[in-house]
Design an enzyme around this catalytic site. Structure first.
Site, PDB file in Angstrom:
ATOM      1  NE  ARG A  23      47.316  45.960  17.136  1.00 21.43           N
ATOM      2  CZ  ARG A  23      47.626  45.794  15.852  1.00 21.43           C
ATOM      3  NH1 ARG A  23      47.202  44.713  15.208  1.00 21.43           N
ATOM      4  NH2 ARG A  23      48.341  46.679  15.206  1.00 21.43           N
ATOM      5  CB  SER A  45      49.607  51.839  19.634  1.00 27.86           C
ATOM      6  OG  SER A  45      50.601  52.188  18.707  1.00 27.86           O
ATOM      7  CD  GLU A  60      46.647  48.428  20.272  1.00 28.60           C
ATOM      8  OE1 GLU A  60      47.540  47.642  20.669  1.00 28.60           O
ATOM      9  OE2 GLU A  60      46.707  49.038  19.198  1.00 28.60           O
TER      10      GLU A  60
END
Length: 342
Positions: free
Chosen positions: A168, A242, A338
């Site tokens: 990520r 998420s 995130e």
């Protein structure tokens, strides 16, 4: 100011972020041609303003007032560029919807991106986050991209190595964060396709539907159905998917946790470390379905934070901090968010 740069002042961004936060932009412009970026660069005052580049607004938590020049990428286009013995090379412009692009590749008879079906957002945002799901990441099929460089005013080609992809993460979240605006992205899709079936959910779906030799479209359909069952639709309840990264810990720490929590969900990495399921950690702390102000943890998936109506960016941040603090207090594991807070 030319027609290329017709800005909207005090512009509502509520419909342009999937969390549905009622933020307003100081100045807003939809970018539909490269000449607009060049015109902004040529104007010293505009170039000096802080910038927020918007894709699908699906990985973002906004403040109520965004004191910046907000540029929404609307560049369109997708094409097959070339092929060789092993790969077919495709390209999509930054403003293309990611999921629609994946479906387009499947319609061309090209496999390789099906595990990334139904991920929200745009093609241009995908490399920034090195988006991933169900056993693959964008870096697995990525070959390069073209970006507009706000330090030189030039278009530059950036290869995979320069992107410095990680979990990520990429160079676009660090050194290139306020410098590069991605214009288009290129991918190599394998002619000798192999299914990625490492995730139990996907294999279980295929068994239930009696699919022994799945095609790329079969796997895409499976993942779409699985994601729809697990994740809330932003059209119904605001969210950014998420919210926390799955933390990676040393094997010794994972083993210590496993001794105390036998049902701990973890996945061994090539490095020997272990990736822990952040959703499991949050669920164990009793957060699933709870609210803090007008923001809450989704009742079906603890990894997702949601807007129950009227939540502000500050409320979402407070909830994220409270969840992270409880997870750390119980497991001594730090959670990292995130989405980007702006």
């Amino acid at each position: 100011m030319t027609n290329l740069l017709t800005f909207s002042a005090d512009y509502s961004l509520q419909s342009l972020n999937t969390f549905g936060i009622a933020a307003r932009a100081r100045q807003f412009l939809r970018i539909e041609q490269l000449a607009q970026l060049q015109a902004i660069f040529a104007d010293a005052q505009l170039k000096a303003l802080p910038r927020l580049v918007l894709g699908g607004g699906s990985n973002l938590v906004l403040s109520d007032q965004v004191d910046a020049l907000v540029l929404q990428m609307g560049l369109k286009g997708r094409q097959i560029l070339d092929e060789d013995e092993d790969y077919v090379y495709v390209q999509a412009a930054a403003g293309e919807n990611w999921h629609e692009f994946v479906l387009w590749t499947l319609e061309q008879g090209l496999g390789g991106m099906e595990n990334l079906s139904l991920i929200p957002g745009t093609v241009g945002a995908a490399p920034i986050q090195n988006i991933g799901a169900y056993g693959m990441e964008i870096q697995d099929v990525f070959t390069g991209l073209t970006a507009f460089d706000f330090t030189s005013g030039e278009l530059v080609d950036i290869d995979k190595a320069t992107c410095a992809f990680a979990y990520r993460d990429s160079i676009f979240k660090r050194e290139y964060k306020d410098r590069m605006v991605i214009v288009n992205v290129r991918f190599a899709l394998p002619k000798r396709w192999q299914a990625r079936l490492a995730y139990v959910d996907v294999a279980q779906y295929l068994r239930q539907h009696q699919i022994d030799s799945p095609t790329p479209k079969d796997i895409s359909a499976a993942i779409i159905e699985i994601r729809q069952a697990k994740l809330p639709d932003p059209a119904n309840i605001g969210n950014a998917g998420s919210f926390f990264k799955n933390p990676i810990v040393p094997a010794a720490q994972r083993d210590s946790l496993l001794a105390v929590y036998p049902t701990l969900v973890s996945y061994r990495q090539d490095s020997g470390d272990y990736k822990l399921a952040a959703g499991w950690l949050i669920d164990q702390c009793g957060w699933k379905g709870r609210q803090l102000g007008r923001a809450g943890v989704y009742e079906k998936q603890a990894l997702v934070l949601v807007n129950h109506g009227g939540a502000t960016g500050a409320e979402v941040r407070a909830l994220a901090q409270a969840v992270s603090a409880d997870v750390y207090a119980r497991f001594a594991v730090k959670l990292e968010v995130e989405p980007v807070f702006f």
